[in-house]
Design a protein around this motif. Structure first.
Motif, PDB file in Angstrom:
ATOM      1  N   ASN A 139      21.335 -36.770 -82.521  1.00  0.00           N
ATOM      2  CA  ASN A 139      20.735 -35.566 -81.930  1.00  0.00           C
ATOM      3  C   ASN A 139      20.676 -34.421 -82.939  1.00  0.00           C
TER       4      ASN A 139
ATOM      5  N   ARG B 206      15.114 -31.195 -76.158  1.00  0.00           N
ATOM      6  CA  ARG B 206      14.111 -32.014 -76.834  1.00  0.00           C
ATOM      7  C   ARG B 206      12.733 -31.356 -76.676  1.00  0.00           C
TER       8      ARG B 206
ATOM      9  N   GLY C 275      17.144 -30.171 -81.951  1.00  0.00           N
ATOM     10  CA  GLY C 275      18.425 -30.852 -82.112  1.00  0.00           C
ATOM     11  C   GLY C 275      19.589 -29.916 -82.308  1.00  0.00           C
TER      12      GLY C 275
END
Length: 336
Positions: A96, A64, A152
């Motif tokens: 994600n 992230r 992601g």
């Protein structure tokens, strides 16, 4: 159906290691190794599988970001190519996945020399889905830079297109005129139930029975066929058909037809070409086939010289079954 034959059926995925593609660089692949991005196999999900970084995912996944991003990776194709479509696959990435992605390309094989231009503008990505997007880029490229916003996971990147060869530098060399690395492409096929016809043009012998063109069992009259556009028009001198790994499901026999189509029709997979191909002159009369074997033909191509340079061939298999590879060796007609 041939008028709308999608790019992911007609063209090979050039972004795979067996065709020489490799990852050149990546900003971050903390959760999922970037090499998985160009794995030619379908992505999988393994419940309960974790590694030292967290949940194991079958794809490229960055951590992230907290600085606004984006993350990116650069892929070098094994061959110079014209790209006809891409597949950004986020299967099993749900919550994600990146919110969007873009792709830039460059003709040079080295990133430090790259003159980038846009292939795919920033495009929204959804969770757990394939995003197949047609493009029409005639310029020859080697590098692709995939950017994901802001971070992601992407399971697979597939890049469909045609290899581009410098035919003017070839000289008098005899080459496989339909090989994928020489720009050959399948423009239509009667059936691909068990294996895509484009695999006929891959380099090397088939790896297994799944690495070839295979049709379903025909229960009615007729036979199966595939139409191939040569990478460059030429005079065919030698043919090879390989039934590697097809032992109880190889065709009983096969034949070849060929034609020289106008350059403007070179890659057109229209129903007109399919219908006209039934009347193309015979290049190789019907030949019996053996299981799991290479079949070489030279003297049998008696009509090849009278036909002259051809741009397309039609492979007929009787009545159905599986073929691993087709090779057509000859001299390119460099004045065409």
């Amino acid at each position: 159906m041939h008028e709308s034959w999608p790019f992911w059926r007609r063209y090979l995925n050039l972004a795979q290691p067996r065709l020489g593609a490799e990852i050149v660089s990546v900003t971050d692949d903390f959760f999922g190794a970037v090499g998985r991005l160009i794995d030619p196999e379908e992505p999988i999900f393994v419940p309960g599988k974790y590694d030292e970084h967290g949940k194991w995912m079958d794809g490229w996944e960055s951590r992230r970001r907290r600085d606004g991003g984006p993350d990116e990776c650069v892929v070098c194709l094994g061959w110079p190519a014209s790209v006809r479509g891409v597949d950004l696959d986020t299967r099993f990435f749900d919550g994600n996945q990146p919110t969007a992605a873009s792709i830039e390309v460059a003709p040079e094989p080295e990133p430090e020399d790259a003159s980038w231009f846009e292939l795919l503008p920033r495009t929204e990505l959804g969770p757990n889905a394939r995003h197949r997007i047609a493009v029409d880029e005639e310029r020859t490229v080697r590098l692709l830079r995939l950017r994901i916003f802001p971070d992601g996971g992407v399971a697979r990147l597939r890049v469909y297109g045609e290899a581009r060869r410098d035919w003017g530098a070839l000289g008098n060399e005899v080459v496989d005129l339909i090989a994928a690395e020489n720009g050959g492409s399948v423009i239509a096929a009667s059936d691909e139930h068990f294996g895509a016809a484009a695999k006929l043009l891959l380099p090397g012998r088939g790896l297994d029975m799944g690495d070839g063109w295979e049709t379903r069992r025909r229960r009615g009259p007729g036979f199966d066929w595939a139409i191939v556009a040569l990478g460059h028009a030429g005079t065919i001198e030698r043919a090879l058909l390989d039934t590697a790994h097809f032992k109880g499901n190889f065709p009983q026999s096969f034949s070849l037809q060929a034609a020289a189509l106008p350059v403007t029709l070179g890659g057109d997979p229209s129903a007109t070409i399919v219908a006209d191909s039934e009347r193309w002159p015979e290049l190789l009369p019907k030949q019996l086939l053996r299981a799991d074997a290479e079949h070489l033909y030279e003297r049998e191509l008696a009509r090849a010289e009278s036909l002259g340079p051809v741009s397309h061939v039609r492979l007929n298999i009787y009545p159905d079954g599986g073929v691993s590879r087709l090779r057509l060796f000859g001299h390119p007609a460099l004045d065409r």
